[in-house]
Each structure stands twice: as structure tokens, then as C-alpha cells.
Motif scaffolding. Structure first.
Motif, PDB file in Angstrom:
ATOM      1  N   ASN A  67      47.001 -46.460 139.544  1.00 21.15           N
ATOM      2  CA  ASN A  67      46.633 -46.759 138.264  1.00 21.15           C
ATOM      3  C   ASN A  67      46.823 -45.318 137.335  1.00 21.15           C
ATOM      4  O   ASN A  67      46.448 -45.342 136.053  1.00 21.15           O
TER       5      ASN A  67
ATOM      6  N   LEU B 228      49.200 -48.589 130.125  1.00 22.20           N
ATOM      7  CA  LEU B 228      47.762 -49.033 129.462  1.00 22.20           C
ATOM      8  C   LEU B 228      47.892 -48.234 127.710  1.00 22.20           C
ATOM      9  O   LEU B 228      47.668 -48.766 126.887  1.00 22.20           O
TER      10      LEU B 228
ATOM     11  N   SER C  43      44.995 -41.261 132.677  1.00 17.46           N
ATOM     12  CA  SER C  43      46.206 -41.709 132.212  1.00 17.46           C
ATOM     13  C   SER C  43      46.127 -41.861 130.676  1.00 17.46           C
ATOM     14  O   SER C  43      47.197 -41.325 130.059  1.00 17.46           O
TER      15      SER C  43
ATOM     16  N   SER D 108      39.831 -48.722 128.481  1.00 17.94           N
ATOM     17  CA  SER D 108      39.708 -48.231 129.995  1.00 17.94           C
ATOM     18  C   SER D 108      38.535 -48.928 130.822  1.00 17.94           C
ATOM     19  O   SER D 108      38.770 -49.735 131.858  1.00 17.94           O
TER      20      SER D 108
ATOM     21  N   ASN E 184      41.476 -42.486 137.533  1.00 20.31           N
ATOM     22  CA  ASN E 184      42.901 -42.314 137.163  1.00 20.31           C
ATOM     23  C   ASN E 184      43.302 -43.060 135.984  1.00 20.31           C
ATOM     24  O   ASN E 184      44.254 -42.414 135.247  1.00 20.31           O
ATOM     25  N   THR E 185      42.900 -44.349 135.691  1.00 14.99           N
ATOM     26  CA  THR E 185      43.186 -44.788 134.285  1.00 14.99           C
ATOM     27  C   THR E 185      42.706 -44.219 133.429  1.00 14.99           C
ATOM     28  O   THR E 185      43.332 -43.657 132.208  1.00 14.99           O
TER      29      THR E 185
ATOM     30  N   SER F  77      52.022 -51.881 136.267  1.00 12.34           N
ATOM     31  CA  SER F  77      51.297 -51.064 136.857  1.00 12.34           C
ATOM     32  C   SER F  77      50.043 -52.044 137.404  1.00 12.34           C
ATOM     33  O   SER F  77      49.650 -52.945 137.057  1.00 12.34           O
TER      34      SER F  77
END
Length: 206
Positions: A42, A47, A171, A127, A167-168, A205
Motif C-alpha cells: 500500500n 491514492l 504515501s 486514507s 503505509n497508506t 495499487s
């Protein structure tokens, strides 16, 4: 092509790479199960790109069409790499697409006035929404063998997915400033569709 369009195309290509890399590594012997590998699942610009598209694309439908095309190409790539149709197309996949649409929609709130506080809020809200929706889909559309269709199973699903959520968020923290830097406060005109779609591109993703 303008630098902004080139940057977007590079990040879309990076999204494809992030989607396919663990499956490429699996061919070298790395475990594909997220529970058995340190791969940063992720962590991807896809995103943040959804939020950017909602905020800037001149044609609103592109904010949805480009991420969907990216996801589809990534899924097809997984199928080609692994030969596993069930890894490329899975029961809760429509929920994933719906979640990407939700993230893109949050970007539309930034069209009127783009501030760093608003961008940060969009990243956090999207998120969290993505985390809630996708893991609900995993629980609801799974066969119940891993996550029983009970409240305890749903809670377990969310708890195990916390590393994905982390992890999102990372990001968002990395790629949103890159995408919105030097353009958020200047409030430029929306990105023309022709600048975005000059060469065909796609990816995905998880």
C-alpha cells in the motif's frame, strides 16, 4: 509536455511498479503473503494521485477514469505474471474500485480553495475511508475461513490491516506534498485533459 504532466505520468508508472513489484519478487522466492514479508504493501502514489485528480483535472470524470484504468492494468499485469486469475480478480474487487472513487471524490472539495490544511485533511479522510471500505469488503466478501462473518472477525480484519493503513498514510505524507507543492497556493487553472492523456498509461495499487 509540461513538467506537471510528466510528473503525473511518472507517478502513474510508479503506481504500476508498486502494484507489480511484490509479484515480481515472488518469482524470486519472496513470500507473497503480506503477513510473511516486509514489503511495504500500500505504499504507492496512486491514492494521492486520486486526490490530485479530483482537485485539478479539467474533466471531472478523468479523476475516476485514470485510477480505474491504472487499477485494471495492474490487475491484468498480476494475472500475466502469476497466472492466478483469482489474484487479479477477487470477490471484493468492486469495493476496491468504489474506495478509489471515494478518494478521488475527496479531491473535489479542494477545487474551491486549496490550502495545506485542506490537503492534509483530504489525505487523512481519504486514507481512513479507504481503510474502512476495503477491509470491510475483505471481511464481507471473504469465505469466512480467515475472517469469520462475526463482529470479532471484522475487528480482527481491521487490526491485521493496520500496517496497510500505516503505509497508506506514509504515501499520503510523501506524495501529496510533491503533487501540491508550488501549485496549491498559486491556485492554477485545472490541468487540461490533453496534457494528462498524451501517452496511454495505466497501473494499479492494492
Amino acid at each position: 509536455m509540461k513538467p506537471r504532466a510528466i510528473s503525473i505520468l511518472v507517478l502513474l508508472a510508479l503506481s504500476v511498479a508498486a502494484r507489480l513489484t511484490p509479484y515480481l519478487l515472488s518469482r524470486l522466492g519472496m513470500p507473497i503473503d503480506p503477513a510473511g514479508t516486509a514489503y511495504p504493501w500500500n505504499f504507492s502514489p496512486i491514492l494521492p494521485l486520486c486526490i490530485f485528480g479530483g482537485a485539478f483535472y479539467a474533466q471531472p470524470r478523468l479523476a475516476y477514469a485514470i485510477p480505474f484504468a491504472t487499477l485494471l492494468l495492474g490487475d491484468l499485469g498480476i494475472w500475466a505474471l502469476t497466472g492466478r486469475l483469482d489474484w487479479a480478480f477477487y470477490p471484493f474487487q468492486p469495493v476496491v474500485y468504489l474506495s478509489f472513487a471515494f478518494v478521488a471524490t475527496t479531491g473535489f472539495a479542494l477545487r474551491g480553495a486549496r490550502t495545506w490544511r485542506g490537503v492534509a485533511a483530504a489525505g487523512l479522510v481519504s486514507s481512513t475511508g479507504f481503510f474502512v471500505l476495503t477491509n470491510f469488503g475483505v471481511w464481507a466478501f471473504g469465505d469466512g475461513s480467515i475472517y469469520p462473518h462475526t463482529l470479532a472477525g471484522l475487528v480482527d480484519c481491521y487490526v491485521r490491516a493496520l500496517p496497510f493503513f500505516r503505509n497508506t498514510l506514509i504515501s499520503m505524507a510523501v506524495f501529496l506534498p510533491l503533487l501540491f507543492s508550488r501549485i496549491a497556493l498559486a491556485r492554477p487553472a485545472p490541468v487540461p485533459a490533453v496534457a494528462i492523456l498524451a501517452p496511454p498509461v495505466g497501473g494499479g495499487s492494492r
